[in-house]
Design a protein around this motif. Structure first.
Motif, PDB file in Angstrom:
ATOM      1  N   VAL A  16       0.876  -1.174   0.000  1.00 28.46           N
ATOM      2  CA  VAL A  16       0.000   0.000   0.000  1.00 28.46           C
ATOM      3  C   VAL A  16       0.915   1.225   0.000  1.00 28.46           C
ATOM      4  O   VAL A  16       1.683   1.419   0.949  1.00 28.46           O
ATOM      5  N   PRO A  17       0.874   2.044  -1.050  1.00 28.63           N
ATOM      6  CA  PRO A  17       1.812   3.167  -1.158  1.00 28.63           C
ATOM      7  C   PRO A  17       1.838   4.081   0.060  1.00 28.63           C
ATOM      8  O   PRO A  17       2.907   4.482   0.512  1.00 28.63           O
ATOM      9  N   GLU A  18       0.665   4.410   0.612  1.00 28.02           N
ATOM     10  CA  GLU A  18       0.638   5.311   1.763  1.00 28.02           C
ATOM     11  C   GLU A  18       1.388   4.722   2.954  1.00 28.02           C
ATOM     12  O   GLU A  18       2.080   5.449   3.675  1.00 28.02           O
ATOM     13  N   ILE A  19       1.257   3.423   3.150  1.00 25.92           N
ATOM     14  CA  ILE A  19       1.929   2.768   4.282  1.00 25.92           C
ATOM     15  C   ILE A  19       3.421   2.624   4.000  1.00 25.92           C
ATOM     16  O   ILE A  19       4.256   2.906   4.868  1.00 25.92           O
ATOM     17  N   ARG A  20       3.770   2.202   2.796  1.00 24.50           N
ATOM     18  CA  ARG A  20       5.192   2.073   2.445  1.00 24.50           C
ATOM     19  C   ARG A  20       5.911   3.414   2.567  1.00 24.50           C
ATOM     20  O   ARG A  20       7.015   3.498   3.108  1.00 24.50           O
ATOM     21  N   ASP A  21       5.281   4.485   2.093  1.00 21.84           N
ATOM     22  CA  ASP A  21       5.903   5.811   2.153  1.00 21.84           C
ATOM     23  C   ASP A  21       6.049   6.291   3.599  1.00 21.84           C
ATOM     24  O   ASP A  21       7.048   6.909   3.960  1.00 21.84           O
ATOM     25  N   TRP A  22       5.037   6.013   4.417  1.00 18.20           N
ATOM     26  CA  TRP A  22       5.091   6.381   5.843  1.00 18.20           C
ATOM     27  C   TRP A  22       6.236   5.653   6.537  1.00 18.20           C
ATOM     28  O   TRP A  22       7.009   6.265   7.277  1.00 18.20           O
ATOM     29  N   ILE A  23       6.359   4.350   6.288  1.00 16.34           N
ATOM     30  CA  ILE A  23       7.453   3.582   6.885  1.00 16.34           C
ATOM     31  C   ILE A  23       8.797   4.151   6.439  1.00 16.34           C
ATOM     32  O   ILE A  23       9.717   4.321   7.251  1.00 16.34           O
ATOM     33  N   ALA A  24       8.912   4.470   5.165  1.00 16.98           N
ATOM     34  CA  ALA A  24      10.164   5.036   4.653  1.00 16.98           C
ATOM     35  C   ALA A  24      10.475   6.363   5.343  1.00 16.98           C
ATOM     36  O   ALA A  24      11.635   6.627   5.702  1.00 16.98           O
ATOM     37  N   ARG A  25       9.464   7.213   5.556  1.00 20.43           N
ATOM     38  CA  ARG A  25       9.685   8.481   6.249  1.00 20.43           C
ATOM     39  C   ARG A  25      10.144   8.243   7.690  1.00 20.43           C
ATOM     40  O   ARG A  25      11.055   8.912   8.186  1.00 20.43           O
ATOM     41  N   CYS A  26       9.511   7.293   8.337  1.00 19.75           N
ATOM     42  CA  CYS A  26       9.888   6.979   9.722  1.00 19.75           C
ATOM     43  C   CYS A  26      11.313   6.428   9.792  1.00 19.75           C
ATOM     44  O   CYS A  26      12.095   6.808  10.667  1.00 19.75           O
ATOM     45  N   GLN A  27      11.654   5.548   8.866  1.00 18.17           N
ATOM     46  CA  GLN A  27      12.975   4.916   8.888  1.00 18.17           C
ATOM     47  C   GLN A  27      14.087   5.855   8.424  1.00 18.17           C
ATOM     48  O   GLN A  27      15.263   5.583   8.655  1.00 18.17           O
ATOM     49  N   ALA A  28      13.724   6.953   7.768  1.00 18.30           N
ATOM     50  CA  ALA A  28      14.725   7.918   7.303  1.00 18.30           C
ATOM     51  C   ALA A  28      15.141   8.890   8.407  1.00 18.30           C
ATOM     52  O   ALA A  28      16.080   9.668   8.215  1.00 18.30           O
ATOM     53  N   ARG A  29      14.492   8.846   9.544  1.00 21.78           N
ATOM     54  CA  ARG A  29      14.844   9.772  10.620  1.00 21.78           C
ATOM     55  C   ARG A  29      16.237   9.458  11.142  1.00 21.78           C
ATOM     56  O   ARG A  29      16.592   8.280  11.302  1.00 21.78           O
ATOM     57  N   PRO A  30      17.049  10.467  11.415  1.00 20.08           N
ATOM     58  CA  PRO A  30      18.422  10.226  11.892  1.00 20.08           C
ATOM     59  C   PRO A  30      18.496   9.370  13.151  1.00 20.08           C
ATOM     60  O   PRO A  30      19.477   8.648  13.364  1.00 20.08           O
ATOM     61  N   SER A  31      17.453   9.407  13.973  1.00 21.40           N
ATOM     62  CA  SER A  31      17.462   8.612  15.201  1.00 21.40           C
ATOM     63  C   SER A  31      17.530   7.116  14.920  1.00 21.40           C
ATOM     64  O   SER A  31      18.015   6.343  15.745  1.00 21.40           O
ATOM     65  N   VAL A  32      17.054   6.687  13.764  1.00 20.96           N
ATOM     66  CA  VAL A  32      17.083   5.256  13.420  1.00 20.96           C
ATOM     67  C   VAL A  32      18.520   4.771  13.317  1.00 20.96           C
ATOM     68  O   VAL A  32      18.911   3.763  13.931  1.00 20.96           O
ATOM     69  N   ALA A  33      19.348   5.493  12.562  1.00 25.28           N
ATOM     70  CA  ALA A  33      20.751   5.090  12.404  1.00 25.28           C
ATOM     71  C   ALA A  33      21.495   5.172  13.730  1.00 25.28           C
ATOM     72  O   ALA A  33      22.299   4.285  14.065  1.00 25.28           O
TER      73      ALA A  33
END
Length: 198
Positions: A174-191
């Motif tokens: 689902v594009p909306e969910i995939r894009d949301w996950i990508a936005r969340c995972q792109a946060r510097p806190s993840v790395a």
């Protein structure tokens, strides 16, 4: 004094990430313990872990223990409100924020654990629904805004997207969910959290 009982690469990793997002990781003593791992079945409960079930995370603040990830995240966002990752009382989005935190533990995690465990029973489905229903709920929210509570990232996004970070095979197409996950995972806190756990 704040102490977090933590096992790297576990449910408590999201609390480490939240503490990073809050700018509060340096204010917390992190005690590492071992746990029994769900996927591999390896490991064992650590006798040094004060959690009554030997789980993580457990937050201890001045001798008071707070358990369950959604409760800990709510507690921390209220303890460190300046970071803006919570939604304060009186804010029109407070109800949605609290609902998402509860939805994680009351519906979303049971649904995905049930799928992982191969549980399919009418009582289970009547209580928790299934992956299709969770997907529909997430999609509807994300069609209205880029984040679960609207126009800003909160601890609810961190908490719920974490399910898919741990189980990428569960990400719906689902594009909306995939894009949301990508936005969340792109946060510097993840790395930074990955480096912390390593």
């Amino acid at each position: 004094m704040l102490t977090l009982i933590h096992a790297p690469l576990s449910r408590s990793t999201g609390v480490i990430q939240l503490l990073d997002e809050l700018g509060a990781l340096s204010e917390v003593e992190v005690r590492t313990v071992t746990i029994r791992r769900l996927r591999s079945g390896t490991g064992e409960a650590d006798p040094a872990n004060p959690h009554p079930e030997g789980k993580v995370p457990l937050l201890i603040h001045d001798g008071v223990a707070i358990r369950e990830r959604n409760a800990i995240m709510l507690y921390l966002t209220e303890l460190f409100p300046a970071a803006g990752l919570g939604v304060p009382p009186g804010d029109p989005m407070r109800g949605a924020f609290l609902s998402w935190l509860a939805y994680y533990g009351n519906v979303m995690e049971p649904v995905f654990i049930g799928q992982f465990a191969g549980i399919d029973h009418p009582a289970w489905r009547a209580t928790f629904r299934g992956v299709a229903e969770v997907t529909a709920v997430l999609r509807a929210a994300l069609e209205r805004g880029p984040w679960l509570t609207g126009d800003r990232y909160t601890a609810a996004d961190l908490l719920l997207s974490g399910v898919f970070a741990w189980a990428p095979e569960a990400v719906p197409d689902v594009p909306e969910i995939r894009d949301w996950i990508a936005r969340c995972q792109a946060r510097p806190s993840v790395a930074r959290t990955q480096a912390f756990d390593a």
